[in-house]
Design a protein around this motif. Structure first.
Motif, mmCIF file in Angstrom:
data_model
loop_
_atom_site.group_PDB
_atom_site.id
_atom_site.type_symbol
_atom_site.label_atom_id
_atom_site.label_comp_id
_atom_site.label_asym_id
_atom_site.label_seq_id
_atom_site.Cartn_x
_atom_site.Cartn_y
_atom_site.Cartn_z
ATOM 1 N N PHE A 5 1.168 -1.174 0.207
ATOM 2 C CA PHE A 5 0.044 -0.278 -0.148
ATOM 3 C C PHE A 5 0.839 1.137 -0.011
ATOM 4 O O PHE A 5 1.662 1.147 0.720
ATOM 5 C CB PHE A 5 -0.735 -0.021 1.056
ATOM 6 C CG PHE A 5 -1.910 -0.810 1.350
ATOM 7 C CD1 PHE A 5 -3.216 -0.444 0.077
ATOM 8 C CD2 PHE A 5 -1.978 -2.185 1.742
ATOM 9 C CE1 PHE A 5 -4.090 -2.190 0.490
ATOM 10 C CE2 PHE A 5 -2.559 -2.739 2.186
ATOM 11 C CZ PHE A 5 -3.651 -2.780 1.721
ATOM 12 N N ASP A 6 0.126 1.842 -0.858
ATOM 13 C CA ASP A 6 1.344 3.281 -0.989
ATOM 14 C C ASP A 6 0.737 4.434 -0.455
ATOM 15 O O ASP A 6 -0.593 4.665 -0.443
ATOM 16 C CB ASP A 6 1.513 3.540 -2.572
ATOM 17 C CG ASP A 6 2.851 2.941 -2.787
ATOM 18 O OD1 ASP A 6 3.581 2.514 -2.261
ATOM 19 O OD2 ASP A 6 2.875 2.987 -4.178
ATOM 20 N N ILE A 7 1.061 5.667 0.790
ATOM 21 C CA ILE A 7 0.241 6.719 1.242
ATOM 22 C C ILE A 7 -0.118 8.048 0.178
ATOM 23 O O ILE A 7 1.183 7.709 -0.545
ATOM 24 C CB ILE A 7 0.640 6.847 2.794
ATOM 25 C CG1 ILE A 7 0.714 5.692 3.392
ATOM 26 C CG2 ILE A 7 -0.173 7.958 2.296
ATOM 27 C CD1 ILE A 7 1.324 6.394 4.819
ATOM 28 N N ILE A 8 -1.245 8.112 -0.350
ATOM 29 C CA ILE A 8 -1.992 9.088 -0.752
ATOM 30 C C ILE A 8 -1.052 10.621 -0.064
ATOM 31 O O ILE A 8 -1.256 11.139 0.342
ATOM 32 C CB ILE A 8 -2.368 9.493 -1.197
ATOM 33 C CG1 ILE A 8 -3.435 8.216 -2.845
ATOM 34 C CG2 ILE A 8 -3.364 10.424 -2.534
ATOM 35 C CD1 ILE A 8 -4.617 8.284 -2.933
ATOM 36 N N GLU A 9 0.166 11.546 -0.796
ATOM 37 C CA GLU A 9 0.834 12.393 0.274
ATOM 38 C C GLU A 9 0.024 13.613 -0.621
ATOM 39 O O GLU A 9 -0.720 14.685 0.202
ATOM 40 C CB GLU A 9 1.914 12.415 0.082
ATOM 41 C CG GLU A 9 1.971 11.535 1.358
ATOM 42 C CD GLU A 9 3.875 11.567 1.449
ATOM 43 O OE1 GLU A 9 4.581 12.936 1.173
ATOM 44 O OE2 GLU A 9 4.894 10.701 1.675
#
Length: 68
Positions: A5-9
């Motif tokens: 999972f990548d965190i949307i910044e």
């Protein structure tokens, strides 16, 4: 199987409507949706345009950032 999972910044979204009330509703609906992925409004920019037929268009750009 690996799940990553990548965190949307940062997220930038564009909106348009023919009246301010509709534009505001579209933006508010998206703000509520983005809260679920922990994004808040960082900046809003908006413009109004009148075309050659005197129709008015409202546009907005909303920059969302991750909550810290």
């Amino acid at each position: 199987m690996n799940i990553h999972f990548d965190i949307i910044e940062d997220k930038v979204e564009f909106f348009e409507a023919t009246d301010l009330k509709t534009l505001e509703k579209k933006i508010n609906d998206q703000i509520e949706m983005n809260k679920s992925i922990l994004l808040t409004v960082h900046n809003v920019s908006h413009q109004m345009h009148v075309d050659e037929n005197r129709r008015i268009f409202y546009t907005a750009v909303v920059h969302f950032k991750a909550k810290k």
